[in-house]
Design a protein around this motif. Structure first.
Motif, short mmCIF file in Angstrom:
data_model
loop_
_atom_site.label_atom_id
_atom_site.label_comp_id
_atom_site.label_asym_id
_atom_site.label_seq_id
_atom_site.Cartn_x
_atom_site.Cartn_y
_atom_site.Cartn_z
N HIS A 1 42.08 43.25 38.28
CA HIS A 1 40.83 43.62 38.96
C HIS A 1 40.22 42.36 39.55
CE1 HIS A 1 39.57 42.56 34.81
NE2 HIS A 1 38.58 41.95 35.46
N ASN A 2 39.29 42.54 40.46
CA ASN A 2 38.66 41.40 41.11
C ASN A 2 37.14 41.52 41.05
OD1 ASN A 2 38.13 39.09 42.55
ND2 ASN A 2 38.67 39.96 44.54
N HIS A 3 36.61 41.61 39.84
CA HIS A 3 35.17 41.55 39.62
C HIS A 3 34.94 40.87 38.28
CE1 HIS A 3 36.61 45.41 37.94
NE2 HIS A 3 35.75 45.17 36.96
N PHE A 4 34.12 39.84 38.30
CA PHE A 4 33.94 39.01 37.12
C PHE A 4 32.47 38.73 36.89
CE2 PHE A 4 38.03 38.05 39.06
CZ PHE A 4 38.90 38.31 38.01
N PHE B 1 30.69 38.57 40.49
CA PHE B 1 31.23 38.06 41.74
C PHE B 1 32.69 38.49 41.87
CE2 PHE B 1 32.25 34.96 38.54
CZ PHE B 1 33.50 34.47 38.89
N ALA B 2 33.20 38.39 43.08
CA ALA B 2 34.61 38.67 43.36
C ALA B 2 35.19 37.46 44.07
CB ALA B 2 34.76 39.90 44.23
N LEU B 3 36.47 37.22 43.86
CA LEU B 3 37.15 36.12 44.52
C LEU B 3 37.43 36.45 45.98
CD1 LEU B 3 39.74 35.27 41.73
CD2 LEU B 3 37.87 33.79 42.47
N GLU B 4 37.40 35.43 46.82
CA GLU B 4 37.78 35.59 48.22
C GLU B 4 39.29 35.47 48.32
OE1 GLU B 4 36.19 36.10 51.04
OE2 GLU B 4 34.09 36.03 50.40
N GLN B 5 39.95 36.58 48.66
CA GLN B 5 41.41 36.54 48.72
C GLN B 5 41.91 35.51 49.72
OE1 GLN B 5 43.32 40.35 49.27
NE2 GLN B 5 45.34 39.45 49.58
N LYS B 6 41.19 35.33 50.82
CA LYS B 6 41.64 34.38 51.84
C LYS B 6 41.61 32.94 51.33
CE LYS B 6 37.07 33.84 53.96
NZ LYS B 6 36.28 33.99 55.21
N GLU B 7 40.86 32.70 50.26
CA GLU B 7 40.80 31.36 49.67
C GLU B 7 41.83 31.17 48.56
OE1 GLU B 7 38.95 28.95 50.85
OE2 GLU B 7 38.04 30.26 52.36
N ASP B 8 42.54 32.23 48.22
CA ASP B 8 43.53 32.17 47.15
C ASP B 8 44.89 31.80 47.73
OD1 ASP B 8 44.66 32.37 44.62
OD2 ASP B 8 43.67 34.27 44.16
N SER B 9 45.80 31.40 46.87
CA SER B 9 47.13 30.96 47.32
C SER B 9 48.24 31.92 46.91
CB SER B 9 47.42 29.56 46.76
OG SER B 9 47.28 29.55 45.35
N TYR B 10 47.86 33.09 46.38
CA TYR B 10 48.88 34.04 45.93
C TYR B 10 48.38 35.46 46.16
CZ TYR B 10 52.59 36.06 43.04
OH TYR B 10 53.68 36.78 42.60
N ASP B 11 48.78 36.03 47.30
CA ASP B 11 48.31 37.35 47.68
C ASP B 11 48.89 38.51 46.86
OD1 ASP B 11 46.60 36.41 49.65
OD2 ASP B 11 48.14 36.51 51.22
N PRO B 12 50.17 38.43 46.41
CA PRO B 12 50.77 39.61 45.78
C PRO B 12 49.99 40.18 44.60
CG PRO B 12 52.48 38.01 46.29
CD PRO B 12 51.16 37.34 46.57
N LEU B 13 49.27 39.36 43.85
CA LEU B 13 48.55 39.88 42.70
C LEU B 13 47.42 40.82 43.11
CD1 LEU B 13 48.61 39.72 39.63
CD2 LEU B 13 46.98 37.82 39.74
N TYR B 14 46.84 40.58 44.28
CA TYR B 14 45.75 41.45 44.75
C TYR B 14 46.27 42.85 45.05
CZ TYR B 14 42.74 37.35 45.15
OH TYR B 14 41.98 36.23 44.86
#
Length: 307
Positions: A105-108, A117-130
């Motif tokens: 999940h992406n809410h912490f 808050f949620a993480l910005e996927q565009k700032e992450d280095s590994y898309d597959p987990l999303y």
């Protein structure tokens, strides 16, 4: 005889071509035979834009270089090493198992107040987990992508599972000075209150020394963590200064103006050395990386000659 001569000429040309290709790096970075590594590296970073901190030493020995090594610097993703550390401590205690699963999940929840808050996927280095949101993923896989692909999402999921305070407690119990584990990735509310992730080159160097000697959790656990680090996918800082194929167990980290790397490097005879390079305030990050490549080459050449 003529065939042998032709082969010799071809080999000589190949050797000379190799020398030409390597000469720019070698001439700029190769240490003099009698000059201390600390002096060599200090000269390398002098007048370079930005701030540099370096720890370099043989495994099991005091560092040969401790340049600005007690300065606390933005950890970036090198802080993920201590999430890995705390996970292995939990495995040993039996409070967590590698085969346990977590639902992605992406809410912490922020460490401060009641905000989330949620993480910005565009700032992450590994898309597959999303793409696996709502699905169970083994803890072992989360740890792998956290280190090898520097996944922010995997990191926060593991911090949520382990807890910020327990991770801090592991760092304290292991006597790891110069490591400040503050918060989850992108917990900006906590950041605004001065709660940040900071490391020193000495702190990371001491951690890697203990890891290499089997003193982080235990020998088997230390070796397992090193095996994960050997699969690092971001290799633009320390590895370019080394001969191709050199085993490097390391963790990189980067944010604006910061490029960090912390490594256990294995020499041809199997002996190892520890190298940590940290930066801040880099106006040109690519230029800063080239300086770090040079520092890596200098360390390898120095320890190779003194092995």
């Amino acid at each position: 005889m003529m065939k042998t001569l032709r082969i010799s000429i071809v080999l000589a040309k190949a050797f000379l071509a190799g020398v030409v290709l390597l000469s720019p790096l070698a001439s700029a970075a190769s240490p003099a035979a009698t000059e201390p590594l600390a002096q060599i590296m200090a000269k390398t970073v002098t007048k370079q834009p930005g701030h540099f901190a370096v720890y370099a030493g043989r495994s099991g020995q005091a560092p040969d270089v401790c340049l600005n090594c007690d300065d606390l610097i933005n950890a970036a993703s090198t802080i993920k090493l201590f999430v890995l550390d705390a996970a292995y401590e939990a495995f040993t205690k039996g409070t967590l198992r590698p085969e346990d699963t977590m639902t992605v999940h992406n809410h912490f929840h922020s460490l401060v107040g009641k905000g989330s808050f949620a993480l910005e996927q565009k700032e992450d280095s590994y898309d597959p987990l999303y793409t696996q949101a709502g699905k169970p993923v083994p803890v072992s896989e989360l740890l792998r992508v956290m280190i090898q692909y520097s996944s922010n999402l995997a990191t926060n999921l593991m911090i949520e599972k382990l807890g910020v305070l327990p991770i801090r407690a592991v760092v304290k119990a292991q006597g790891l000075n110069g490591i400040v584990f503050g918060r989850m990735i992108e917990d900006f509310d906590a950041n605004d209150q001065g709660i940040r992730n900071r490391v020193s080159a000495r702190g990371l160097g001491d951690f890697l020394q203990k890891l290499d000697s089997g003193q982080i959790v235990g020998k088997a656990q230390s070796q397992s963590m090193i095996q994960i680090m050997l699969g690092q996918k971001f290799n633009d800082i320390i590895p370019p200064g080394l001969p191709a194929g050199t085993p490097v167990a390391h963790k990189t980290g980067w944010v604006d103006g910061v490029r960090n790397d912390a490594a256990i490097v294995t020499l041809p005879d199997g002996k190892r050395y520890i190298l940590v390079v940290l930066t801040s305030d880099l106006p040109d990050e690519q230029a800063g990386i080239k300086v770090l490549n040079t520092l890596s080459h200098q360390a390898y050449t120095y320890f190779l000659k003194r092995d």
